[in-house]
Design a protein around this motif. Structure first.
Motif, short mmCIF file in Angstrom:
data_model
loop_
_atom_site.label_atom_id
_atom_site.label_comp_id
_atom_site.label_asym_id
_atom_site.label_seq_id
_atom_site.Cartn_x
_atom_site.Cartn_y
_atom_site.Cartn_z
N LYS A 101 0.85 -1.54 -0.37
CA LYS A 101 0.22 -0.27 -0.33
C LYS A 101 0.65 1.39 0.19
N PHE A 102 0.43 2.09 -0.91
CA PHE A 102 0.74 3.61 -0.70
C PHE A 102 0.11 4.66 -0.39
N ASP A 103 0.34 5.44 0.17
CA ASP A 103 -0.47 6.84 -0.03
C ASP A 103 0.04 7.77 -1.01
N LEU A 104 0.61 7.66 -1.49
CA LEU A 104 1.01 8.32 -3.56
C LEU A 104 1.77 7.88 -4.37
N VAL A 105 0.80 7.70 -5.65
CA VAL A 105 1.04 6.39 -6.71
C VAL A 105 1.40 7.77 -7.36
N ILE A 106 2.38 7.95 -8.80
CA ILE A 106 2.89 8.65 -9.74
C ILE A 106 2.87 7.86 -10.91
N LEU A 107 2.17 8.21 -11.75
CA LEU A 107 2.29 7.61 -13.19
C LEU A 107 1.93 8.45 -14.37
N ASP A 108 3.60 8.44 -14.71
CA ASP A 108 4.38 9.53 -15.84
C ASP A 108 4.54 8.65 -16.83
N PRO A 109 3.58 7.61 -17.70
CA PRO A 109 4.32 7.12 -18.66
C PRO A 109 4.99 7.51 -20.49
N PRO A 110 5.34 6.83 -21.22
CA PRO A 110 5.89 7.55 -22.38
C PRO A 110 4.08 7.76 -22.96
N ALA A 111 4.04 8.03 -24.27
CA ALA A 111 3.23 7.82 -25.15
C ALA A 111 2.84 6.52 -25.00
N LEU A 145 -4.06 0.34 -5.04
CA LEU A 145 -2.19 0.53 -4.43
C LEU A 145 -2.33 1.54 -3.32
N LEU A 146 -3.49 2.90 -3.46
CA LEU A 146 -3.86 3.53 -2.47
C LEU A 146 -4.37 3.50 -1.39
N ARG A 147 -3.46 3.73 -0.19
CA ARG A 147 -4.50 3.69 0.71
C ARG A 147 -6.19 4.30 0.83
N PRO A 148 -6.91 5.24 1.82
CA PRO A 148 -8.08 5.85 2.00
C PRO A 148 -6.63 6.65 2.44
N GLY A 149 -8.05 8.52 1.30
CA GLY A 149 -6.78 9.43 1.84
C GLY A 149 -5.77 9.58 0.86
N GLY A 150 -5.56 8.73 -0.10
CA GLY A 150 -3.98 8.14 -0.71
C GLY A 150 -3.82 9.76 -2.03
N LEU A 151 -3.02 10.06 -2.54
CA LEU A 151 -2.74 10.92 -3.94
C LEU A 151 -2.68 10.15 -5.12
N LEU A 152 -3.34 10.56 -6.47
CA LEU A 152 -2.35 9.87 -7.41
C LEU A 152 -2.78 10.91 -8.36
N PHE A 153 -1.07 10.46 -8.82
CA PHE A 153 -0.44 11.83 -9.73
C PHE A 153 -0.34 11.10 -11.02
N THR A 154 -1.86 11.41 -11.86
CA THR A 154 -1.40 10.46 -13.41
C THR A 154 -1.10 11.89 -14.13
N CYS A 155 -0.80 10.99 -15.24
CA CYS A 155 -0.04 11.96 -16.57
C CYS A 155 -0.07 10.77 -17.86
N SER A 156 -0.89 11.39 -18.93
CA SER A 156 -0.83 11.36 -20.07
C SER A 156 0.44 11.96 -21.32
N TYR A 197 -1.41 21.22 -27.03
CA TYR A 197 -1.59 20.92 -25.87
C TYR A 197 -1.04 19.39 -25.97
N TYR A 198 -0.54 18.68 -24.90
CA TYR A 198 -0.88 17.48 -25.40
C TYR A 198 -0.36 16.45 -23.80
#
Length: 392
Positions: free
Chosen positions: A289-299, A324-335, A382-383
């Motif tokens: 489990k995590f408090d914050l998950v970062i997703l910054d995949p290639p295109a 994987l996120l605990r309650p109150g956790g943050l998802l930092f997701t990119c495309s 804008y990408y």
């Protein structure tokens, strides 16, 4: 000055009048006068209305890219004004950073040209035949206006093939070391100019790294697709308790470790060489489990045709990250895929949340850094989408 004329088919001027800069092959009725590939042309509507001036490539699907809507000569003076305007904009919007994008193609009304600044050095990408023809004017102007110690070319991109151009890399002026150190606020990073992604580093995420570092205090953080550690280091520098950083590239992770040491956070970060899809599955199975998950995949896609498959990939990583996120956790997701538009990005994230049975609260929605200028009338500029969500 005699300039060849490109006459559009009836009705095909609408997109240009709305602010776009491209003319496609199928929108052209005829070309009047002689023009070499890469040469300058004037564009007219079917009724004879002057629409602008740009460069011409009959071998490209995008046959004309406008440089100006005025009846003016495209010469050294013109390019000087464009570059000076680009520099003035960065001086206003870039703060506390030694590396940034100076010219962002259409976003600076210089389609086909990218110039990134890494401290005392410039890295240039020339993406089109028309801009290639203007190279003899551009490089001396960059030297005069910016006084760099060196200029390096990284025109090793597939889009040049569509313009009939081979890849090109190498020294253009002065001296440029393979690796340089850049500064972003309190963060410092080593950049491989010769072989790093894009022109060496993901400068478009600079402002998002700064925001991330304000959110991570006391958290256990997972950084997927971490590359050379930009987000991982920012999270650790923001007083994260622990950072787990994953990337498939051993070479990228080697530089990431050096960046951690450079910032004094090497004790907080553990690096894992793995496929991120596989690692997300493994972590879920292991009950991590995590408090914050970062997703910054290639295109995941660079074409419309591959978009459905790409959306499935984006949904899978977001779904697994949410689990994987605990309650109150943050998802930092990119495309960073242009074809995954903002509405489609939202669709993917919300669909993943529904399947994961998670309720999301939007913390902030962000885009590429301001130096990566966006023209609203040219949606291709804008990408990068970046959503920060909390699981509630």
């Amino acid at each position: 000055m005699l300039v060849a004329r490109v006459i559009l088919l009836p009705g095909k001027e609408r997109r240009l009048l709305a602010g776009h800069l491209w003319v496609y092959e199928g929108e052209i009725k005829k070309v009047e006068g002689e023009v070499e590939p890469g040469g300058i042309v004037s564009v007219y509507s079917s009724r004879g209305k002057f629409l602008g001036r740009g460069y011409f490539n009959p071998h490209s699907q995008i046959t004309v890219r406008l440089l100006t809507r005025e009846d003016e000569e495209i010469n050294e003076s013109f390019l000087r004004r464009r570059l000076e305007a680009a520099l003035a904009f960065r001086q206003r919007v870039v703060k506390e950073a030694s590396a940034y994008r100076l010219v962002n193609g259409e976003g600076d009304l210089l389609p086909g040209l990218v110039v990134d600044r890494y401290g005392d050095y410039l890295v240039v990408q020339v993406l089109t035949l028309g801009m290639e023809k203007l190279r003899p004017l551009l490089i001396p102007l960059l030297v005069e206006l910016l006084s760099p110690r060196g200029i390096y070319e990284r025109s090793d991109v597939s889009s040049r093939e569509k313009e009939g151009l081979p890849p090109a890399t190498g020294l253009l002026y002065g001296e440029v070391p393979r690796r340089v150190t850049i500064r972003e606020g309190e963060l410092s990073f080593l950049v491989d100019i010769y072989e790093g992604q894009k022109t060496g580093f993901f400068l478009d995420q600079r402002e998002n790294r700064q925001i991330l570092s304000t959110l991570t205090a006391g958290m256990r953080v997972l950084d997927c697709f971490c590359y050379t550690g930009g987000f991982a280091v920012a999270a650790a520098k923001g007083e994260a308790e622990e950072v787990v950083a994953v990337d498939v590239s051993e070479q990228a992770l080697e530089l990431a470790r050096e960046n951690a040491v450079l910032n004094g956070v090497e004790e907080k970060i553990s690096w894992r060489e793995a496929n991120c899809f596989d690692e997300l599955r493994r972590l879920e199975k292991a009950g991590e489990k995590f408090d914050l998950v970062i997703l910054d995949p290639p295109a995941f896609t660079k074409s419309k045709e591959a978009l459905p498959s790409a959306m499935r990939g984006y949904k899978e990583i977001n779904l697994r990250a949410l689990k994987l996120l605990r309650p109150g956790g943050l998802l930092f997701t990119c495309s960073c895929s242009y074809h995954l538009t903002e509405p489609l990005f939202w669709e993917v994230v919300l669909s993943a949340a529904q399947d994961a049975r998670r309720t999301l609260r939007l913390v902030e929605f962000r885009r590429q850094a301001r130096d990566h200028a966006i023209l609203p009338t040219v949606p291709e500029t804008y990408y990068l989408k970046c959503g920060i969500f909390q699981v509630i």
